[in-house]
Scaffold this active site. Structure first.
Site, PDB file in Angstrom:
ATOM      1  N   GLU A  31       0.844  -1.187   0.000  1.00 29.20           N
ATOM      2  CA  GLU A  31       0.000   0.000   0.000  1.00 29.20           C
ATOM      3  C   GLU A  31       0.885   1.245   0.000  1.00 29.20           C
ATOM      4  O   GLU A  31       1.972   1.253   0.580  1.00 29.20           O
ATOM      5  CB  GLU A  31      -0.854  -0.031   1.268  1.00 29.20           C
ATOM      6  CG  GLU A  31      -1.675   1.214   1.554  1.00 29.20           C
ATOM      7  CD  GLU A  31      -2.301   1.194   2.951  1.00 29.20           C
ATOM      8  OE1 GLU A  31      -3.382   1.764   3.121  1.00 29.20           O
ATOM      9  OE2 GLU A  31      -1.698   0.592   3.875  1.00 29.20           O
ATOM     10  N   LYS A  56      -9.677   1.661  -1.717  1.00 28.44           N
ATOM     11  CA  LYS A  56      -9.867   1.141  -0.357  1.00 28.44           C
ATOM     12  C   LYS A  56     -11.208   1.579   0.223  1.00 28.44           C
ATOM     13  O   LYS A  56     -11.550   2.766   0.232  1.00 28.44           O
ATOM     14  CB  LYS A  56      -8.714   1.634   0.516  1.00 28.44           C
ATOM     15  CG  LYS A  56      -8.669   1.078   1.931  1.00 28.44           C
ATOM     16  CD  LYS A  56      -7.395   1.575   2.602  1.00 28.44           C
ATOM     17  CE  LYS A  56      -7.231   1.068   4.013  1.00 28.44           C
ATOM     18  NZ  LYS A  56      -5.942   1.544   4.594  1.00 28.44           N
ATOM     19  N   CYS A  88      -4.872  -3.007   2.681  1.00 31.25           N
ATOM     20  CA  CYS A  88      -4.616  -2.884   4.113  1.00 31.25           C
ATOM     21  C   CYS A  88      -5.795  -3.288   4.988  1.00 31.25           C
ATOM     22  O   CYS A  88      -6.125  -4.459   5.089  1.00 31.25           O
ATOM     23  CB  CYS A  88      -4.153  -1.462   4.432  1.00 31.25           C
ATOM     24  SG  CYS A  88      -3.380  -1.303   6.072  1.00 31.25           S
TER      25      CYS A  88
END
Length: 315
Positions: A47, A125, A174
């Site tokens: 990330e 995300k 993540c």
């Protein structure tokens, strides 16, 4: 058609706030070269791979340093050498980055690039951790909610190229890996490889003393193992690790098979390549038997479960 390829996780050690973009890119290309030399056809980077984990630093939304951490196009001149080198090697890659759209939206994004250098698909995300404001008294902040919008692309999958065996590919970033919803959305679309990059703090990023680096690393690996097993998919989960300007990031980058078994894991908190030869047909056992969604899912009964849970009196 062979469905066996070698994949790699390109764990990165810390990227300090003062490090130049050129130096960081040179490290990434060196990792790509190492992976390719060992036979990898697909490399997963972390990330926010091109920068330090800037959400730990309080900045105004129009601050020049903050805006300089975002990519306004992908690829762009600053990152083009990575694309060029990967294409020359015939290697695809996943990479996470901060995305600034033409209309001013900001996302914590990832793309997967094919061996021809073309972008296969993008993910933004969804599960943003941290706070939308600076918390007084904390040494390090977690300000993703302040700097990013929530992802608006859902959980897409795509088919990889013929030379990879046409696998069904999915991505997370993540904190997404800790939530089963994203994995299940990918699993219901037949995903065979989930790629994840992360920058996870080696301490409780919201304050407190309840989470050690060891526990957070355990949870990171557990999330990849359990969700890979429950969705009968390969998973590659790759960290940016080590001490960034005094703030620790966990390592633990790993490659997990569809049975939930870790087949490769990083041993350091620095730049490190992990590899595994993976067979996408290994997903069939779980998908066609234990987790045969067509035969075993019973959504008509889920409402009854919700009613039962909802009936529990709060303490």
């Amino acid at each position: 058609m062979s469905r066996i390829i070698t994949v790699a996780g390109a764990q990165m050690g810390p990227t300090q706030r003062a490090d130049s973009r050129a130096d960081t890119l040179a490290r990434m290309i060196a990792l790509l070269d190492q992976a390719a030399a060992r036979g990898a056809k697909l490399v997963v980077f972390p990330e926010l791979a091109f920068t330090t984990f800037f959400p730990r630093w309080p900045m105004g939304r129009e601050d020049a340093e903050l805006l300089g951490s975002f990519e306004t196009a992908m690829p762009n001149p600053a990152v083009q050498p990575l694309f060029d080198r990967a294409r020359a090697l015939g290697v695809g890659f996943y990479v996470g980055y901060a995305e600034l759209t033409p209309d001013g939206q900001r996302f914590n994004s990832a793309i997967t690039v094919g061996p021809d250098g073309a972008i296969l698909f993008k993910y933004r995300k969804v599960h943003l951790p941290g706070s939308d404001h600076v918390k007084a008294g904390q040494t390090y902040q977690q300000l993703e909610k302040m700097y990013f919008e929530y992802g608006d692309l859902g959980f897409p999958v795509t088919r990889g190229p013929e030379e990879w065996g046409r696998p069904v590919l999915g991505m997370l970033v993540c904190n997404d890996r800790r939530w089963p919803e994203g994995w299940r959305c990918l699993g219901l679309q037949g995903v065979e490889l989930v790629m994840i990059g992360y920058n996870s703090a080696a301490y409780d990023p919201n304050g407190g003393e309840g989470e050690s680096a060891e526990l957070r690393t355990f949870h990171s690996t557990l999330a990849a193992q359990s969700n890979a097993y429950m969705n009968a998919t390969w998973a590659i989960s790759v960290a940016k690790a080590g001490n960034e300007d005094g703030a620790g990031l966990i390592g633990g980058s790993c490659i997990v098979d569809p049975n939930g078994v870790v087949v490769a894991q990083a041993k350091t908190l620095g730049d490190e390549v992990i590899l595994a030869e993976i067979d996408f047909d290994a997903c069939r056992q779980g998908k066609e038997k234990m987790f045969n969604f067509a035969q075993h899912r019973r959504p008509q009964h889920y409402a009854r479960i919700v009613e039962q849970v909802g009936a529990v009196a709060p303490e």
